[in-house]
Design an enzyme around this catalytic site. Sequence first.
Site, PDB file in Angstrom:
ATOM      1  N   ASP A 101     -21.517   5.031  15.935  1.00 25.91           N
ATOM      2  CA  ASP A 101     -20.961   6.361  16.215  1.00 25.91           C
ATOM      3  C   ASP A 101     -19.611   6.345  16.932  1.00 25.91           C
ATOM      4  O   ASP A 101     -18.842   7.287  16.833  1.00 25.91           O
ATOM      5  CB  ASP A 101     -21.963   7.187  17.053  1.00 25.91           C
ATOM      6  CG  ASP A 101     -22.389   6.463  18.319  1.00 25.91           C
ATOM      7  OD1 ASP A 101     -21.928   5.335  18.559  1.00 25.91           O
ATOM      8  OD2 ASP A 101     -23.208   7.021  19.076  1.00 25.91           O
ATOM      9  N   HIS A 102     -19.315   5.257  17.649  1.00 27.92           N
ATOM     10  CA  HIS A 102     -18.088   5.247  18.452  1.00 27.92           C
ATOM     11  C   HIS A 102     -16.850   4.818  17.662  1.00 27.92           C
ATOM     12  O   HIS A 102     -15.740   5.120  18.053  1.00 27.92           O
ATOM     13  CB  HIS A 102     -18.237   4.286  19.642  1.00 27.92           C
ATOM     14  CG  HIS A 102     -19.036   4.856  20.776  1.00 27.92           C
ATOM     15  ND1 HIS A 102     -20.360   5.205  20.656  1.00 27.92           N
ATOM     16  CD2 HIS A 102     -18.697   5.132  22.059  1.00 27.92           C
ATOM     17  CE1 HIS A 102     -20.798   5.669  21.810  1.00 27.92           C
ATOM     18  NE2 HIS A 102     -19.807   5.628  22.684  1.00 27.92           N
TER      19      HIS A 102
ATOM     20  N   ASP B 131     -25.527   2.627  26.955  1.00 32.86           N
ATOM     21  CA  ASP B 131     -24.562   3.722  26.995  1.00 32.86           C
ATOM     22  C   ASP B 131     -24.991   4.618  28.147  1.00 32.86           C
ATOM     23  O   ASP B 131     -26.178   4.902  28.306  1.00 32.86           O
ATOM     24  CB  ASP B 131     -24.585   4.516  25.681  1.00 32.86           C
ATOM     25  CG  ASP B 131     -23.449   5.515  25.639  1.00 32.86           C
ATOM     26  OD1 ASP B 131     -22.450   5.234  24.964  1.00 32.86           O
ATOM     27  OD2 ASP B 131     -23.554   6.565  26.309  1.00 32.86           O
TER      28      ASP B 131
ATOM     29  N   ARG C 218     -17.070  13.991  29.667  1.00 32.36           N
ATOM     30  CA  ARG C 218     -16.068  13.304  30.485  1.00 32.36           C
ATOM     31  C   ARG C 218     -14.681  13.812  30.165  1.00 32.36           C
ATOM     32  O   ARG C 218     -14.362  14.082  29.016  1.00 32.36           O
ATOM     33  CB  ARG C 218     -16.093  11.802  30.204  1.00 32.36           C
ATOM     34  CG  ARG C 218     -17.382  11.207  30.650  1.00 32.36           C
ATOM     35  CD  ARG C 218     -17.309   9.731  30.865  1.00 32.36           C
ATOM     36  NE  ARG C 218     -18.546   9.392  31.512  1.00 32.36           N
ATOM     37  CZ  ARG C 218     -19.343   8.392  31.157  1.00 32.36           C
ATOM     38  NH1 ARG C 218     -18.976   7.599  30.169  1.00 32.36           N
ATOM     39  NH2 ARG C 218     -20.454   8.181  31.799  1.00 32.36           N
TER      40      ARG C 218
ATOM     41  N   SER D 263     -18.686   4.743  32.223  1.00 28.03           N
ATOM     42  CA  SER D 263     -19.366   4.084  31.112  1.00 28.03           C
ATOM     43  C   SER D 263     -20.241   2.902  31.532  1.00 28.03           C
ATOM     44  O   SER D 263     -20.088   2.338  32.604  1.00 28.03           O
ATOM     45  CB  SER D 263     -18.299   3.579  30.141  1.00 28.03           C
ATOM     46  OG  SER D 263     -18.799   2.564  29.323  1.00 28.03           O
TER      47      SER D 263
ATOM     48  N   ARG E 191     -20.098   0.207  29.718  1.00 33.22           N
ATOM     49  CA  ARG E 191     -19.493  -0.940  29.019  1.00 33.22           C
ATOM     50  C   ARG E 191     -19.370  -2.154  29.930  1.00 33.22           C
ATOM     51  O   ARG E 191     -18.708  -2.113  30.959  1.00 33.22           O
ATOM     52  CB  ARG E 191     -18.132  -0.551  28.413  1.00 33.22           C
ATOM     53  CG  ARG E 191     -17.086  -0.129  29.404  1.00 33.22           C
ATOM     54  CD  ARG E 191     -15.879   0.489  28.718  1.00 33.22           C
ATOM     55  NE  ARG E 191     -16.159   1.851  28.307  1.00 33.22           N
ATOM     56  CZ  ARG E 191     -15.298   2.871  28.374  1.00 33.22           C
ATOM     57  NH1 ARG E 191     -14.082   2.696  28.813  1.00 33.22           N
ATOM     58  NH2 ARG E 191     -15.646   4.073  27.986  1.00 33.22           N
TER      59      ARG E 191
HETATM   60  C1  MIC Z   1     -18.554   6.839  27.109  1.00 32.99           C
HETATM   61  O1  MIC Z   1     -18.958   7.994  26.965  1.00 32.99           O
HETATM   62  O2  MIC Z   1     -17.737   6.511  27.982  1.00 32.99           O
HETATM   63  C2  MIC Z   1     -19.099   5.765  26.197  1.00 32.99           C
HETATM   64  C3  MIC Z   1     -18.008   5.317  25.344  1.00 32.99           C
HETATM   65  O3  MIC Z   1     -20.107   6.303  25.386  1.00 32.99           O
HETATM   66  C4  MIC Z   1     -19.642   4.651  27.075  1.00 32.99           C
HETATM   67  C5  MIC Z   1     -20.040   3.451  26.352  1.00 32.99           C
HETATM   68  C6  MIC Z   1     -18.934   2.566  25.929  1.00 32.99           C
HETATM   69  O4  MIC Z   1     -17.988   2.359  26.680  1.00 32.99           O
HETATM   70  O5  MIC Z   1     -19.056   2.006  24.848  1.00 32.99           O
HETATM   71  C7  MIC Z   1     -20.774   5.029  28.004  1.00 32.99           C
HETATM   72  O6  MIC Z   1     -20.859   6.160  28.385  1.00 32.99           O
HETATM   73  O7  MIC Z   1     -21.542   4.152  28.446  1.00 32.99           O
HETATM   74 FE1  SF4 Z   2     -20.125   9.284  22.384  1.00 36.30          FE
HETATM   75 FE2  SF4 Z   2     -20.101   8.665  24.999  1.00 36.30          FE
HETATM   76 FE3  SF4 Z   2     -18.851  10.848  24.062  1.00 36.30          FE
HETATM   77 FE4  SF4 Z   2     -21.447  10.756  24.080  1.00 36.30          FE
HETATM   78  S1  SF4 Z   2     -20.124  10.708  25.867  1.00 36.30           S
HETATM   79  S2  SF4 Z   2     -20.188  11.491  22.403  1.00 36.30           S
HETATM   80  S3  SF4 Z   2     -21.875   8.630  23.590  1.00 36.30           S
HETATM   81  S4  SF4 Z   2     -18.357   8.713  23.627  1.00 36.30           S
END
Ligand code: MIC
Ligand code: SF4
Length: 755
Positions: free
Chosen positions: A95-96, A160, A448, A643, A645
């Site tokens: 999805d990312h 995630d 976010r 995140s 990550r």
């Molecule tokens: C996000 O919303 O910041 C992400 C991208 O979904 C991350 C995960 C990632 O960095 O791959 C998260 O929230 O953990």
């Molecule tokens: Fe995707 Fe993270 Fe955004 Fe949710 S918050 S839509 S998991 S990038």
Amino acid sequence: MAYDIDMIKKVYSQMADRVNKAREVVGNPLTLSEKILYSHLWDADSNQAFKRGKDYVDFAPDRIACQDATAQMALLQFMQAGKKNVAVPTTVHCDHLIQAKMGAAIDLVSANKTSHEVFDFLESVSNKYGIGFWKPGAGIIHQVVLENYAFPGGMMIGTDSHTVNAGGLGMVAIGVGGADAVDVMAGMAWELKFPKLIGVKLTGKLSGWTSAKDVILKVAGILTVKGGTGAIIEYFGEGARSMSCTGKGTICNMGAEVGATTSTFGYDDSMERYLNATNRADVAAAANEIREHLTGDDEVYANPEQYFDELIEINLSELKPHLNGPFTPDLATPISEMRVKAKENDWPLKVDWGLIGSCTNSSYEDLTRAASIAKQAVDKKIKSKSDFGINPGSETIRYTAERDGLLQIFEDLDATIFTNACGPCIGQWDRSDRKGDEKNTIVHSFNRNFSKRADGNPNTHAFVGSPEMVAAIAISGRLDFDPTRDKLLNEDGEEVMLDEPTGIELPPKGFDVKDPGYVAPSDNGSEVVIKVAKDSERLQLLEPFEPWDGKNLTGVKLLIKAFGKCTTDHISMAGPWLRYRGHLDNISNNMLIGAINAFNKKTNFVKSQISGEYDGVPAVARKYKAAGVPTIVVGDHNYGEGSSREHAAMEPRHLGVKVVLVKSFARIHETNLKKQGMLGITFVNESDYDLIQEDDTFNFVDLAEFAPDNPLTIEVVHADGSKDTFKANHTYNDSQIEWYKQGSALNLIKIQNNA
Ligand code: MIC
Ligand code: SF4
């Protein structure tokens, strides 16, 4: 029938006994959070009452979910663990890695081209190890999990931070780094410090322009981005019961934005309705049989102040719609006050884009409420002043919304329907209207809004609101538009008002979908061969990190003293860098490039003590590493916010950083550092942060005696030869110190597997 129904039935068959026993052990009526935690202890025979916020506890989660951007590193690590299959049901969701540009049809084809190497890798690893695979376009991980896998009373982890979304269906669902997921995939316990509990009592009922999103926007304003750290937020009360299941999901989802370990709600009729609507009558029936164990005890909710560590009360009937932002999700402003506040702060009033979707707000109900506003614009001949982008949460939602005419309503407003994926929420957005660093405003229903997150522009002011409020504001084109008060001019020159939104909780004709996008793994994956090309720029097999030599660390040079907010987006930026998530060396070129250097307030511009010259952070780090000089990163509060990550921990590890010393950490990031064999420590006296100077050298004079609960002593030698000595706290327990000794948690798993 639900996936893994046997596993769910097994959990339920043990629940009553385990909950009753826990009540005896704890000696109190129990919150829902405690019921779920105690019924998922790794050691089912334990008779211990755990101290909240203190004791490390081993848990046995029921399932795991990973998304494409984090799964690469998680699976690269799992492949080294030497196992045949994952030990608990696991899924991977693509999805990312899908960019939003022209709209779903074109964008998905293009993603399948540009990222086919990664998707193929994830699919074949999934196939080999018994992992369910959700193809690109199937939907956003958390929406797909809510629709298919979440179940009341269950415990899951996911790579995630918004895994917490499944709290909307009564789970304890927790975001973790890939290395944590690897433990559970490998059949080991998963460790967590027993959380504190924050109760949120919801009274009254939502109405008018106020929606579930506003509950969490308000909570974020109260708790701030670190107020939930180390805690589970448990919502209860008549207000909770009167809300839809997906609305609860929204609230739990954004609990990540206050740093909460997770959030949850007790099982109720809204969850039963949602399970039934999503083809899981079997789960609903099983849950109904043990209903009392899937919510907190009556005594707890009657006298919450006696059982929660902190209590917040919100009257939904009085709650006003909010917009949070810019640049941080906890800056909460009621819509009615935006006019004054935006002016005071010089936020650009013209709104360029309204974006609806993300894992937070892409349910059927969300789309119907936003569509009810969009439809009025069409009917009342109001031309939208901003562009619209929609990311449906899953193919099931998209298919159903298309069938029911909802997508058409947005298209009538010239909206672009992007792929069922994260898209702009993670910077996968080729924004056509503005290039460069112009100051501008967007509104979205995501979670976010850190600097640069959606489009890479540090001057894009992003505000978070409910989908219906995003729709109204986008149509008006003004940040300070208050639909309860302000009129709009239509194409006939008449002044018109938008009526309050209306929504439909669940599709009256049921959900439908042609191809949900799921690929089941092979029964016998041992034949599957996983190929990673040697010259790949996207994937790289991992080399184990060096074990610790057991000695004090000395001569450690300051790499960067980060000033102010330093989220995982600052440490390991997403957007264009997502393409290197499976290649540790390549992605390390983004290490800390978003962090602000405290000495010159610039990003990616730090001094090398070797040459005396300034350069980008990764370049300077690589030079220190090549010279065999260890380095340290110093930071402020809530370092690593955001995140899950683990790249934010692996990159410094790879580039020779040995220590991260900060005022405080965000939970997942602190664990990620520990797992990767880094020293993550905090100032005992926050003001010692001010002692750190640009040319400092650090000596860790008693690291050789590294032991639980023993603060470490740090001697800092300044350029003029003067010294400061101070203490730093750490939270490593014995087994975490073992990770440090071995060089990483994975090194330890390998040793244990070979033993
Ligand atoms: C996000 O919303 O910041 C992400 C991208 O979904 C991350 C995960 C990632 O960095 O791959 C998260 O929230 O953990
Ligand atoms: Fe995707 Fe993270 Fe955004 Fe949710 S918050 S839509 S998991 S990038």
